[in-house]
Write a protein that holds these residues in place. Sequence first.
Motif, PDB file in Angstrom:
ATOM      1  N   ALA A  20       0.810  -1.223   0.000  1.00  0.00           N
ATOM      2  CA  ALA A  20       0.000   0.000   0.000  1.00  0.00           C
ATOM      3  C   ALA A  20       0.846   1.277   0.000  1.00  0.00           C
ATOM      4  O   ALA A  20       0.528   2.214  -0.748  1.00  0.00           O
ATOM      5  N   PRO A  21       1.930   1.377   0.796  1.00  0.00           N
ATOM      6  CA  PRO A  21       2.729   2.619   0.747  1.00  0.00           C
ATOM      7  C   PRO A  21       3.368   2.853  -0.619  1.00  0.00           C
ATOM      8  O   PRO A  21       3.423   3.981  -1.094  1.00  0.00           O
ATOM      9  N   GLY A  22       3.825   1.793  -1.249  1.00  0.00           N
ATOM     10  CA  GLY A  22       4.430   1.929  -2.578  1.00  0.00           C
ATOM     11  C   GLY A  22       3.428   2.390  -3.618  1.00  0.00           C
ATOM     12  O   GLY A  22       3.722   3.259  -4.443  1.00  0.00           O
ATOM     13  N   MET A  23       2.235   1.813  -3.570  1.00  0.00           N
ATOM     14  CA  MET A  23       1.195   2.223  -4.513  1.00  0.00           C
ATOM     15  C   MET A  23       0.779   3.669  -4.254  1.00  0.00           C
ATOM     16  O   MET A  23       0.549   4.431  -5.195  1.00  0.00           O
ATOM     17  N   PHE A  24       0.689   4.044  -2.978  1.00  0.00           N
ATOM     18  CA  PHE A  24       0.361   5.430  -2.652  1.00  0.00           C
ATOM     19  C   PHE A  24       1.423   6.361  -3.212  1.00  0.00           C
ATOM     20  O   PHE A  24       1.105   7.382  -3.832  1.00  0.00           O
ATOM     21  N   ARG A  25       2.676   6.005  -3.006  1.00  0.00           N
ATOM     22  CA  ARG A  25       3.769   6.867  -3.444  1.00  0.00           C
ATOM     23  C   ARG A  25       3.766   7.047  -4.965  1.00  0.00           C
ATOM     24  O   ARG A  25       3.882   8.158  -5.470  1.00  0.00           O
ATOM     25  N   VAL A  26       3.626   5.948  -5.693  1.00  0.00           N
ATOM     26  CA  VAL A  26       3.626   6.013  -7.155  1.00  0.00           C
ATOM     27  C   VAL A  26       2.453   6.849  -7.654  1.00  0.00           C
ATOM     28  O   VAL A  26       2.622   7.729  -8.508  1.00  0.00           O
ATOM     29  N   THR A  27       1.268   6.595  -7.134  1.00  0.00           N
ATOM     30  CA  THR A  27       0.100   7.337  -7.614  1.00  0.00           C
ATOM     31  C   THR A  27       0.141   8.802  -7.196  1.00  0.00           C
ATOM     32  O   THR A  27      -0.335   9.657  -7.941  1.00  0.00           O
ATOM     33  N   ALA A  28       0.718   9.103  -6.038  1.00  0.00           N
ATOM     34  CA  ALA A  28       0.836  10.507  -5.611  1.00  0.00           C
ATOM     35  C   ALA A  28       1.774  11.275  -6.534  1.00  0.00           C
ATOM     36  O   ALA A  28       1.479  12.404  -6.931  1.00  0.00           O
ATOM     37  N   ILE A  29       2.891  10.655  -6.899  1.00  0.00           N
ATOM     38  CA  ILE A  29       3.834  11.312  -7.806  1.00  0.00           C
ATOM     39  C   ILE A  29       3.211  11.465  -9.189  1.00  0.00           C
ATOM     40  O   ILE A  29       3.334  12.520  -9.826  1.00  0.00           O
TER      41      ILE A  29
END
Length: 114
Positions: A20-29
């Motif tokens: 979840a943190p990785g997906m959040f980070r990618v989508t936020a960027i």
Amino acid sequence: MSNDETKGATTADPRTIGTAPGMFRVTAILAGSAMFVLIVEMVLKYAMSNDALARWSPVHGLIFMAFAVATANLGFKIGWPVGRMVLTILLACIPFVAFVEERRVVREVTPLTT
């Protein structure tokens, strides 16, 4: 952030959090970058009568929806209240703030994944 907002996050199981943190980070960027392209598209369209990026708005919308889903996924997994998730999504609507919020959330969540 109040003490109540961080309570749920401190009890999260690292196995439950997963990617979840990785997906959040990618989508936020991606959402932050897409916002800049959208701004360029609007300037081209309204100031210069150029429709070169006319199809960008729906693409930006899809990217932003993916960001909203990734935010909700992360938020529910670490125990954020719904208000915190909504605030994170709303902050991403402001240029540059999406990148700042991404860094803050990653700093907050990274200790929970180890």
